[in-house]
Design an enzyme around this catalytic site. Structure first.
Site, PDB file in Angstrom:
ATOM      1  N   HIS A 160     -11.701 -10.373   3.313  1.00 55.70           N
ATOM      2  CA  HIS A 160     -12.659 -11.336   2.783  1.00 55.70           C
ATOM      3  C   HIS A 160     -13.319 -12.083   3.936  1.00 55.70           C
ATOM      4  O   HIS A 160     -12.642 -12.520   4.878  1.00 55.70           O
ATOM      5  CB  HIS A 160     -11.968 -12.332   1.853  1.00 55.70           C
ATOM      6  N   HIS A 247      -1.980  -8.718  -6.349  1.00 56.82           N
ATOM      7  CA  HIS A 247      -1.401  -7.716  -5.433  1.00 56.82           C
ATOM      8  C   HIS A 247      -0.209  -8.264  -4.652  1.00 56.82           C
ATOM      9  O   HIS A 247      -0.278  -8.538  -3.466  1.00 56.82           O
ATOM     10  CB  HIS A 247      -2.436  -7.061  -4.523  1.00 56.82           C
ATOM     11  N   ARG A 258      15.225 -17.865   4.008  1.00 58.47           N
ATOM     12  CA  ARG A 258      15.294 -19.328   3.886  1.00 58.47           C
ATOM     13  C   ARG A 258      13.967 -19.945   3.477  1.00 58.47           C
ATOM     14  O   ARG A 258      13.908 -21.134   3.166  1.00 58.47           O
ATOM     15  CB  ARG A 258      15.767 -19.942   5.218  1.00 58.47           C
ATOM     16  N   ILE A 284      -0.147   3.223   0.090  1.00 56.14           N
ATOM     17  CA  ILE A 284      -0.676   2.684   1.342  1.00 56.14           C
ATOM     18  C   ILE A 284      -0.408   1.180   1.429  1.00 56.14           C
ATOM     19  O   ILE A 284       0.119   0.692   2.433  1.00 56.14           O
ATOM     20  CB  ILE A 284      -2.185   2.951   1.450  1.00 56.14           C
ATOM     21  N   HIS A 285      -0.756   0.463   0.389  1.00 56.83           N
ATOM     22  CA  HIS A 285      -0.548  -0.984   0.394  1.00 56.83           C
ATOM     23  C   HIS A 285       0.935  -1.354   0.398  1.00 56.83           C
ATOM     24  O   HIS A 285       1.321  -2.374   0.976  1.00 56.83           O
ATOM     25  CB  HIS A 285      -1.222  -1.620  -0.827  1.00 56.83           C
ATOM     26  N   ASP A 307      -6.974  -2.260  -7.345  1.00 59.60           N
ATOM     27  CA  ASP A 307      -7.734  -2.976  -6.317  1.00 59.60           C
ATOM     28  C   ASP A 307      -8.743  -2.024  -5.677  1.00 59.60           C
ATOM     29  O   ASP A 307      -9.028  -2.080  -4.484  1.00 59.60           O
ATOM     30  CB  ASP A 307      -6.802  -3.563  -5.246  1.00 59.60           C
ATOM     31  N   ILE A 344      -6.383  -2.849   6.055  1.00 59.55           N
ATOM     32  CA  ILE A 344      -6.571  -2.134   4.797  1.00 59.55           C
ATOM     33  C   ILE A 344      -7.615  -2.857   3.953  1.00 59.55           C
ATOM     34  O   ILE A 344      -7.608  -4.083   3.845  1.00 59.55           O
ATOM     35  CB  ILE A 344      -5.242  -2.023   4.028  1.00 59.55           C
TER      36      ILE A 344
END
Length: 430
Positions: A160, A247, A258, A284-285, A307, A344
């Site tokens: 983005h 996603h 933690r 892939i993701h 996506d 990606i």
């Protein structure tokens, strides 16, 4: 719709109550809905003499049409890109909607990435829910737009554009200034808001305190995504009304024992309802084992999404992505930003491919895998019993699937797609 026909599906297996069952289903092309689910019997035709078209499934699977809640574009059309005029945009959108049913998709949320306010204001009027029309011939149906951004964490922006990201320091007023108040409100004639879901980072500005509650009042889903929120901040967002995670695992810090962050929502206490989770199963993701972890951690909230970018359905190559000159490189189902091969950029898979990947990677059965693209997204969207279901009264959005075995695992092949009780795609005729 005036077609006046009833179709009866026989000799098939249907997805019912979490398993594959044998039953006959009657659907109406006039109402566009499922009329009945009956025990397999030829006598039911007698109730509608002369009106029934019989479809012999010959052992194939009849399932609800697939629902994708995160689709950025397809077949060369990017929903986030302005064209020369509104007629060109509408023409391209109509073309894509007709093509999407050839992938088994019958409903979706057209998704917009982080853009300047003028883009949202110009394109959102064309991406709102189209269910009121109930026209099978138009193809895949929008259930409302999904705005992924621009109120995202700058440290987890993915691809983005940083120049487009915003912080809502003035609360919901900034959402209205960005998206346009008319796109966030019920229309004067009672139609729902054009926006159905917004993905934002709850820790940014006044997203949690001022924006999430206001979206919930308007029946707009808030999804946590592109976020560096702590576990406590993520829980606060859920308490305020966040009901989805965009996603999962991607564009958020990894799990730390933690400081679990957003991923800690998978294991938080029963006093707070766990949100639904979107998972990209393109290989892939996420690693296949991570997809399985997510499905086992939250089986009732597990949703497969693509996506997918506008390059799905196109050959490999280098393509324009945005007006700022950035380009994407497509190599099979992998999309990366030109000049940055580790970045990606969405996916180039269909939703049925994601289902088949999930079946290949796990011991899950077909009904469970299909639930992640039918009943569960429908429930997340507040459409239980309308979409993603084969119960009487539900919309007759259907897919006919063949089951084949590959490496000992089941794989599904799309044979037909039906929209509102009318066949809109038949692979055997191609």
């Amino acid at each position: 719709m005036g077609h006046g026909r009833i179709t009866k599906f026989i000799n098939g297996r249907i997805v019912q109550d979490g398993q594959l069952a044998t039953a006959d289903i009657l659907v109406s092309a006039d109402s566009g809905r499922i009329l009945s689910v009956e025990q397999a019997s030829p006598s039911s035709c007698q109730n509608h003499p002369g009106l029934i078209d019989v479809v012999d499934l010959d052992g194939r699977i009849l399932a609800p049409g697939l629902i994708d809640v995160q689709l950025n574009g397809a077949f060369g059309f990017n929903f986030s890109v302005l064209l020369d005029n509104h007629l060109s945009y509408v023409k391209e959108l109509n073309r894509v909607n007709k093509a999407l049913v050839q992938t088994g998709l019958t409903s979706y949320l057209p998704t917009l990435t982080s853009q300047p306010a003028n883009v949202y204001r110009q394109v959102l009027p064309y991406l709102g829910p189209t269910g009121g029309l109930r026209l099978a011939e138009t193809g895949c149906e929008s259930l409302g737009a999904h705005c992924e951004g621009p109120f995202l964490s700058r440290g987890k922006n993915g691809i983005h554009n940083l120049d487009n990201l915003q912080e809502p320091q003035n609360g919901f007023e900034d959402f209205e200034a960005c998206y346009g108040s008319s796109n966030l409100s019920v229309s004067p004639d009672g139609r729902p808001p054009r926006i159905k879901m917004i993905t934002a980072a709850p820790e940014v500005g006044k997203v949690t305190t001022a924006c999430i509650p206001e979206l919930q009042k308007r029946n707009i889903i808030f999804s946590i995504g592109h976020s560096e929120a702590t576990y406590e901040q993520a829980c606060a967002a859920v308490e305020r009304g966040a009901s989805m995670v965009t996603h999962l695992f991607n564009a958020m810090p990894p799990l730390h024992h933690r400081n679990p962050g957003v991923l800690g929502l998978l294991g938080h206490s029963e006093t707070i309802r766990r949100p639904y989770i979107g998972v990209i199963a393109d290989g892939i993701h996420l690693h296949p084992s991570v997809v399985n972890v997510a499905s086992q951690a939250h089986p009732d909230g597990f949703i497969l999404v693509t996506d997918a970018m506008h390059l799905v359905g196109l050959p490999d190559g280098t393509y324009q992505w945005s007006t700022d000159g950035h380009r994407l490189i497509k190599k099979k189902s992998r999309l990366t930003l030109e000049g940055n091969p580790d970045k990606i950029a969405g996916s180039a898979v269909t939703l049925l491919e994601c289902v088949n990947n999930f079946l290949s990677w796990s011991d899950t059965d077909i009904p469970t895998a299909l639930k992640a693209v039918t009943a569960t997204p429908a429930r997340m969207l507040g459409l239980h019993g309308v979409k993603g279901s084969l119960t009487p009264g539900a919309d007759a959005d259907l897919v006919v699937l063949s089951e084949i075995k590959s490496g000992g695992r089941s794989q599904l092949v799309l044979e037909q797609t039906w929209k509102f009780g009318i066949k809109v795609y038949d692979g055997q005729e191609c």
